[in-house]
Scaffold this motif. Structure first.
Motif, mmCIF file in Angstrom:
data_model
loop_
_atom_site.group_PDB
_atom_site.id
_atom_site.type_symbol
_atom_site.label_atom_id
_atom_site.label_comp_id
_atom_site.label_asym_id
_atom_site.label_seq_id
_atom_site.Cartn_x
_atom_site.Cartn_y
_atom_site.Cartn_z
ATOM 1 N N VAL A 130 10.283 55.089 33.677
ATOM 2 C CA VAL A 130 11.028 53.845 34.192
ATOM 3 C C VAL A 130 9.916 52.820 35.120
ATOM 4 O O VAL A 130 10.420 51.902 35.680
ATOM 5 N N ASP A 180 17.750 59.949 30.704
ATOM 6 C CA ASP A 180 18.708 60.985 31.341
ATOM 7 C C ASP A 180 19.614 60.234 32.322
ATOM 8 O O ASP A 180 20.233 61.002 32.919
ATOM 9 N N ARG A 207 20.772 54.599 35.018
ATOM 10 C CA ARG A 207 19.814 53.573 35.776
ATOM 11 C C ARG A 207 18.532 53.448 35.042
ATOM 12 O O ARG A 207 17.920 52.558 34.973
ATOM 13 N N GLY A 252 17.160 65.891 33.202
ATOM 14 C CA GLY A 252 17.965 65.839 31.885
ATOM 15 C C GLY A 252 19.725 65.662 32.471
ATOM 16 O O GLY A 252 20.158 66.458 33.391
ATOM 17 N N ARG A 270 23.374 66.931 32.817
ATOM 18 C CA ARG A 270 23.858 68.144 33.188
ATOM 19 C C ARG A 270 25.088 68.643 32.268
ATOM 20 O O ARG A 270 25.328 69.770 32.132
ATOM 21 N N GLN A 302 7.130 58.129 41.761
ATOM 22 C CA GLN A 302 8.389 57.505 41.133
ATOM 23 C C GLN A 302 9.408 58.495 40.857
ATOM 24 O O GLN A 302 9.130 59.519 40.373
ATOM 25 N N VAL A 303 10.501 58.016 41.413
ATOM 26 C CA VAL A 303 11.635 58.879 41.061
ATOM 27 C C VAL A 303 12.101 58.765 39.488
ATOM 28 O O VAL A 303 12.180 57.691 39.143
ATOM 29 N N VAL A 304 11.907 59.862 38.752
ATOM 30 C CA VAL A 304 12.279 59.651 37.155
ATOM 31 C C VAL A 304 13.736 60.080 36.990
ATOM 32 O O VAL A 304 14.179 60.039 36.031
ATOM 33 N N SER A 305 14.282 60.915 37.880
ATOM 34 C CA SER A 305 15.535 61.590 37.401
ATOM 35 C C SER A 305 16.074 61.946 38.981
ATOM 36 O O SER A 305 15.684 62.355 39.670
ATOM 37 N N PRO A 307 19.536 64.174 38.623
ATOM 38 C CA PRO A 307 20.520 64.531 37.877
ATOM 39 C C PRO A 307 21.848 65.162 38.401
ATOM 40 O O PRO A 307 22.731 65.486 37.900
ATOM 41 N N ARG A 343 19.925 66.422 43.946
ATOM 42 C CA ARG A 343 18.608 66.982 43.475
ATOM 43 C C ARG A 343 17.850 65.795 42.766
ATOM 44 O O ARG A 343 18.656 65.045 42.006
ATOM 45 N N PHE A 368 13.860 64.139 41.004
ATOM 46 C CA PHE A 368 12.893 64.457 40.494
ATOM 47 C C PHE A 368 11.488 63.448 40.347
ATOM 48 O O PHE A 368 11.876 62.514 40.089
ATOM 49 N N ASN A 419 7.722 62.082 39.663
ATOM 50 C CA ASN A 419 6.825 62.161 38.628
ATOM 51 C C ASN A 419 5.391 62.782 38.948
ATOM 52 O O ASN A 419 4.229 62.113 38.332
ATOM 53 N N GLN A 461 4.058 68.743 36.207
ATOM 54 C CA GLN A 461 4.115 67.258 36.481
ATOM 55 C C GLN A 461 5.418 66.880 37.292
ATOM 56 O O GLN A 461 5.578 65.752 37.056
ATOM 57 N N HIS A 462 6.048 67.563 37.647
ATOM 58 C CA HIS A 462 7.264 67.382 38.528
ATOM 59 C C HIS A 462 7.169 67.767 39.856
ATOM 60 O O HIS A 462 6.771 68.858 40.039
ATOM 61 N N PHE A 512 9.964 68.680 42.529
ATOM 62 C CA PHE A 512 11.517 69.156 42.727
ATOM 63 C C PHE A 512 11.874 68.623 44.272
ATOM 64 O O PHE A 512 11.371 69.135 45.354
ATOM 65 N N VAL A 515 16.825 56.250 40.857
ATOM 66 C CA VAL A 515 15.850 56.157 39.737
ATOM 67 C C VAL A 515 14.916 55.242 39.572
ATOM 68 O O VAL A 515 15.438 54.033 39.831
#
Lengths: 417, 417
Positions: A123, A148, A151, A178, A180, B313-316, B318, B322, B324, B326, B365-366, B368, B379
């Motif tokens: 992104v 996923d 946004r 991903g 859910r 950067q926030v990539v997810s 989900p 929670r 994730f 990068n 690479q993440h 949590f 995101v």
């Protein structure tokens, strides 16, 4: 654009911590041609080594495993970040190389990788601009990445200036990235369909994030991934794709992936069943040695050998039951268990098993070793360590000598972290 | 021999993971001159940054602390392995730079460091040959290293071809390297006296390995170190030395070192009281923020500011609780605690505190992140992380942008690991 061959024209200097000081100024290719002995050739300790026969064996095993199970293979390059290893994987029929981040994809592109599976949502506008520039300048370049979230799709669509192939990432509650569930997958796929620049070409995920790490739980999740692919296809969601991408597979469950993906046929387009295992290339002496499917579930289908060994030197034995090696957190992985002493090389060049030695702790530049007082271990002796976790081994070394069984250094593998 | 100035002539390319792809081919100096904004200038995330004002502040603080306490200063270079930072430390009066290993000393020498305190026993013949070559070719070069065993002295003497200054390392039972008691120190000093090439110039150790981490225990050990120095001197063991080296001091107890070393006078030669603290240069937002003497014991004598921030950067996101980022084990330290979310940068460029965000785990690479469902975090937003442990922050980055308070990137610091 540099090529892998050009890496051997880099010069030996202070950037590469274990190379012989007396080789300074030579190219890596020249040094390799000297076929120096690892122990007597002036290499400094600590030195991480790649064992050539084990590496060759491992490359062979997954090539054949993927082929036998009709899987395309995009080994995860994050493990080694070594273009020379990517070259060997591609030469053995790999479809492409998997990346986790845009900077990794940049390294791959710098060395001419033509197909990249970027297993993350991207992104970042700067990264997306770079991807578009690469796609536009090289018609043979293919990159597939994840989506996923709505946004994410919006941010991507706003930054893109070329068509980008994406797959919806299916996750699992309590897991990593991903969507859910299937309803969320539909919403994201709808957003892709409504975007200007994104093209939905498949579905992917990572079975290693299923919280309950049993074969049943992993298989159930893989079946959901396959079912989502079928449902998307039946709904015409892959109408613009040339082929349908279905991808999963780390190092612990590639047998379950093979089993789940093998029957996937009869879709509206050809299916690219893409396996992404990366750690196999060097395997390890710790965590991965226990979780590989070849260990207990499918031993008849192949085997992997540890290809990394960290050679260190004893710098102190100040108490009878305590010794110190000159390698620490800068040199050895420590996230999935401590390094394991395997072999000791005496001053006379003889090798003996490192029985009774145990690494209990790493400081920045030291390994703490406990041993029984009667165990012979002298200051100056070399100790070969087995490692746990290939990824965090590679990322501590910019250059890794490749060693034959007899200790001859015949090549150097460059990494980019 | 390269110089620090030449580092700015390196080219932007795939070796440096966070640099703007659209700057490819420019030199680092040219990119710095563009004064790009960290957030809008095309830098890729994750990107580790050095905050210029905090760095300057920290350099200033230890310069003055050492000066005020009549300590010579050889900051430990293992922390950053950044010749540009060594240059700044030396320009502020540092006596030299401390190294833990010969490969680190090689990097220092490549950039012209004239005095190296190598805080380890060196028993590798290849390394010793290199040290001799450096000493012989540059009469102004000075290197002092440790001895802690008779075997070590023998191995060193056998490999050397020039005089090498050594200090006996005093350790502590249950600690790291170094002789365990005064009797053992005498035996090692005798071996040095009997050697062809070693010259005893002092005594050193590391108070951070005293098992009981109280001021009394640390001070008691430092007093033993000082007493050993006095006893060696009284016994004429430093007869060949021009000055007597007395060294200790990491980042947690430099106040105790200053106190113990200050009264050391009246020896047969001038005394070089050498402090080696290294982590101060960037300090941190975790472990070191708690253990610095400036925190509770001597706050009136100085302060340190965290100078490292990792932007991700926030990539997810989900699940509501929670998200994730990068950045993972390849980007952030994880050996002394998890990174701490400090600030969020929204799509409109506004900053807000990262209240309620917590990094619970790092994958390769993440990151949590756990957060409360009502916490806004989208995101694409950037999250600035505070880090714990400068050493294992630096060693994950080959190049680190230096950022002014307003986000302007004005320089790049190159590291060598």
């Amino acid at each position: 654009m540099p090529t892998v061959a050009e890496l051997s024209r880099e010069r030996v200097d202070h950037r590469f911590k274990s190379l012989p000081p007396d080789a300074e100024g030579r190219t890596l290719g020249e040094l390799a041609a000297e076929r120096r002995d690892l122990f007597e050739g002036g290499f400094l300790t600590p030195v991480l080594t790649l064992l050539a026969p084990a590496l060759e064996h491992n490359l062979d095993q997954l090539e054949h495993y993927a082929h036998d199970h009709r899987l395309a293979f995009a080994p995860h390059g994050k493990t080694s970040m070594a273009p020379q290893l990517f070259d060997r994987q591609l030469a053995r029929g790999a479809w492409g190389i998997t990346a986790a981040t845009p900077w990794q994809a940049r390294v791959y592109r710098a060395y001419g990788v033509r197909r990249i599976f970027l297993a993350n949502q991207v992104v970042d506008p700067a990264a997306l601009r770079w991807i578009c520039a690469e796609l536009t300048s090289d018609p043979e370049f293919r990159l597939v990445c994840y989506v996923d979230s709505v946004r994410g799709v919006e941010l991507m669509d706003a930054a893109l200036t070329a068509t980008l192939d994406v797959v919806v990432e299916l996750g699992v509650p309590g897991g990593r990235t991903g969507v859910r569930d299937e309803a969320a997958a539909d919403v994201v796929a709808d957003a892709v369909a409504a975007s200007r620049w994104l093209r939905l070409v498949g579905v992917a995920g990572y079975e290693g994030e299923v919280p309950e790490k049993t074969e049943d739980a992993v298989t159930a999740w893989l079946d959901r991934l396959v079912a989502l692919t079928r449902r998307f296809d039946a709904a015409g969601r892959f109408a613009e794709a040339d082929e349908i991408v279905l991808s999963a597979g780390g190092s612990a469950w590639f047998d379950a992936v093979a089993k789940a993906f093998e029957p996937v046929d009869g879709l509206s387009k050809p299916v690219l069943r893409l396996l992404r295992s990366g750690a196999y290339v060097t395997h390890d002496d710790g965590h991965y040695s226990e979780i590989t499917p070849f260990h207990d579930r499918v031993p008849a289908e192949g085997s992997l050998r540890p290809a990394l060994r960290l050679w260190t030197q004893v710098v102190s034995r100040p108490e009878p039951d305590r010794a110190f090696l000159n390698a620490g957190k800068r040199d050895a992985p420590y996230d999935l268990g401590m390094p394991v002493p395997q072999v000791i090389r005496g001053a006379d060049g003889s090798l003996r098993p490192a029985d009774g030695l145990r690494v209990t702790k790493l400081a920045d530049q030291h390994a703490f070793v406990e041993l029984t007082p009667e165990t012979p271990l002298e200051v100056g002796e070399w100790v070969g360590l087995g490692l746990s976790h290939p990824c965090t081994s590679f990322d501590k070394w910019q250059l890794i000598p490749v060693v034959e069984q007899d200790g001859t250094v015949t090549d150097f593998v460059r990494t980019f972290f």
